[in-house]
Write a protein that holds these residues in place. Structure first.
Motif, PDB file in Angstrom:
ATOM      1  N   LEU A 239       0.973  -1.254   0.112  1.00 34.37           N
ATOM      2  CA  LEU A 239       0.171  -0.181   0.019  1.00 34.37           C
ATOM      3  C   LEU A 239       0.959   1.329   0.043  1.00 34.37           C
ATOM      4  O   LEU A 239       0.377   2.168  -0.311  1.00 34.37           O
ATOM      5  CB  LEU A 239      -1.068   0.064   1.261  1.00 34.37           C
ATOM      6  N   GLY A 240       2.065   1.236   0.489  1.00 34.44           N
ATOM      7  CA  GLY A 240       3.068   2.452   0.420  1.00 34.44           C
ATOM      8  C   GLY A 240       3.942   2.165  -0.915  1.00 34.44           C
ATOM      9  O   GLY A 240       4.610   3.311  -0.381  1.00 34.44           O
ATOM     10  N   ASP A 299      -7.819   1.142   5.748  1.00 39.02           N
ATOM     11  CA  ASP A 299      -7.755   2.589   5.893  1.00 39.02           C
ATOM     12  C   ASP A 299      -6.502   3.204   6.756  1.00 39.02           C
ATOM     13  O   ASP A 299      -5.791   4.012   6.132  1.00 39.02           O
ATOM     14  CB  ASP A 299      -9.214   3.329   6.091  1.00 39.02           C
ATOM     15  N   ARG A 302      -3.419   2.091   4.813  1.00 41.24           N
ATOM     16  CA  ARG A 302      -3.117   3.273   3.945  1.00 41.24           C
ATOM     17  C   ARG A 302      -2.791   4.430   4.205  1.00 41.24           C
ATOM     18  O   ARG A 302      -1.597   5.166   3.831  1.00 41.24           O
ATOM     19  CB  ARG A 302      -4.446   3.427   2.957  1.00 41.24           C
ATOM     20  N   HIS A 305       1.114   5.208   5.406  1.00 40.56           N
ATOM     21  CA  HIS A 305       2.359   5.679   4.576  1.00 40.56           C
ATOM     22  C   HIS A 305       2.328   7.295   4.054  1.00 40.56           C
ATOM     23  O   HIS A 305       3.309   7.805   3.373  1.00 40.56           O
ATOM     24  CB  HIS A 305       2.223   5.037   3.244  1.00 40.56           C
ATOM     25  N   THR A 306       1.281   7.969   4.755  1.00 39.69           N
ATOM     26  CA  THR A 306       1.275   9.626   4.373  1.00 39.69           C
ATOM     27  C   THR A 306       1.701  10.295   5.669  1.00 39.69           C
ATOM     28  O   THR A 306       1.723  11.449   5.706  1.00 39.69           O
ATOM     29  CB  THR A 306      -0.137  10.062   4.234  1.00 39.69           C
TER      30      THR A 306
END
Length: 310
Positions: A239-240, A299, A302, A305-306
């Motif tokens: 996902l990252g 979620d 996900r 990675h932000t």
């Protein structure tokens, strides 16, 4: 209520304090931790003290005279402290704060931040344990959590107080130091070879809301809390946009050494999660809207990675 929050300087503790400050039934709020909160708090009286400094902790608790203790001073190994220091701080804070609060005579409620680690991952045990499954921890952190639960329950029984044991999935957030969060953001991430077991995650904001709801509702006993669904570590890495590297057997010891060398230690409870997964039954939350997480596990993975590296 006069609410004392341990671990108030952390990401979870400061969120909980800010929310508790807004409750009309709360007369006063105080907090203890080894560091001051970075979040601005309006009316929380903060004492910066190491939980191992028993005399100073005792003085702070006696001065405040809490009627409720929100015990978030549960130090995860290799998050903000080494495994040895984390265990020492957790157990010293638990025994001193709860013991003094009980002796003062006005304690009515205890809320404890625990975790899925208390169930352990021994072979042959329940793969998706619910709250009726007897804890059987197989990691240092799991044993620390179970001992904390036992001390909290014994304290509550001695003074006829409620005792909420919130067993969280791995908690992660943008400003929360987390061994798992750091690990999943490595460019090349060792993961378990086939099969890659599922894990559950919980966003720190949802964890904070659950703590406050448990306090207000005076929940009693254990409760599993996690974002809906699950994710494998392999999926979480992809996902990252990073590279998963399947590991088997003795290669894990090499992977742990390399990971620690690049600033991402792998304590035994994290290795257990990576090798065997970690989920639990959270069906009780279906009838508890105040505690139901707003973000599901995928979620949360996900979002990892932000966030900046913690």
């Amino acid at each position: 209520m006069r609410v004392l929050i341990t671990g108030v300087g952390g990401s979870l503790g400061s969120r909980v304090a800010a929310m508790i400050e807004q409750l009309p039934e709360v007369e006063a709020v105080a907090g203890l931790d080894v560091v001051a909160p970075t979040r601005q708090l309006e009316r929380t009286e903060v004492s910066v003290v190491d939980p191992r400094e028993r005399r100073m902790v005792t003085q702070a608790v006696r001065r405040f005279e809490p009627t409720a203790v929100v015990h978030l001073g549960i130090y995860e190994p290799d998050a903000r402290a080494t495994p040895r220091v984390a265990a020492e701080r957790t157990m010293a804070g638990t025994t001193t704060v709860l013991g003094v609060a009980a002796d003062l005579g006005g304690l009515e409620a205890i809320v404890v931040r625990s975790g899925f680690e208390v169930y352990g991952r021994r072979r042959g045990t329940a793969q998706v344990p619910d709250e009726s499954v007897a804890p059987d921890p197989t990691s240092t952190f799991g044993r620390t959590l179970l001992r904390t639960e036992q001390l909290a329950q014994a304290t509550a029984e001695s003074v006829d107080a409620s005792c909420s044991l919130l067993r969280f999935a791995t908690v992660v957030g943008p400003d929360l130091p987390s061994p798992l969060g750091r690990y999943l953001r490595l460019r090349v991430v060792p993961v378990n070879g086939i099969p890659d077991a599922p894990i559950s995650l919980l966003h720190v904001d949802d964890a904070a809301r659950a703590v406050v709801a448990a306090l207000r509702l005076r929940l009693d006993g254990p409760l599993n809390v996690a974002g809906a669904g699950s994710v494998t570590t392999f999926q979480a890495v992809l996902l990252g946009g990073n590279t998963p590297l399947p590991m088997v057997g003795p290669w894990w010891s090499i992977a742990r050494r390399i990971s620690s060398a690049v600033g991402s230690p792998v304590p035994d409870h994290l290795l257990e999660l990576l090798q065997r997964g970690r989920v639990a039954d959270v069906s009780k939350l279906d009838v508890m809207p105040d505690l139901y997480p707003s973000m599901d596990t995928m979620d949360v993975a996900r979002a990892l990675h932000t966030w900046s590296t913690q």
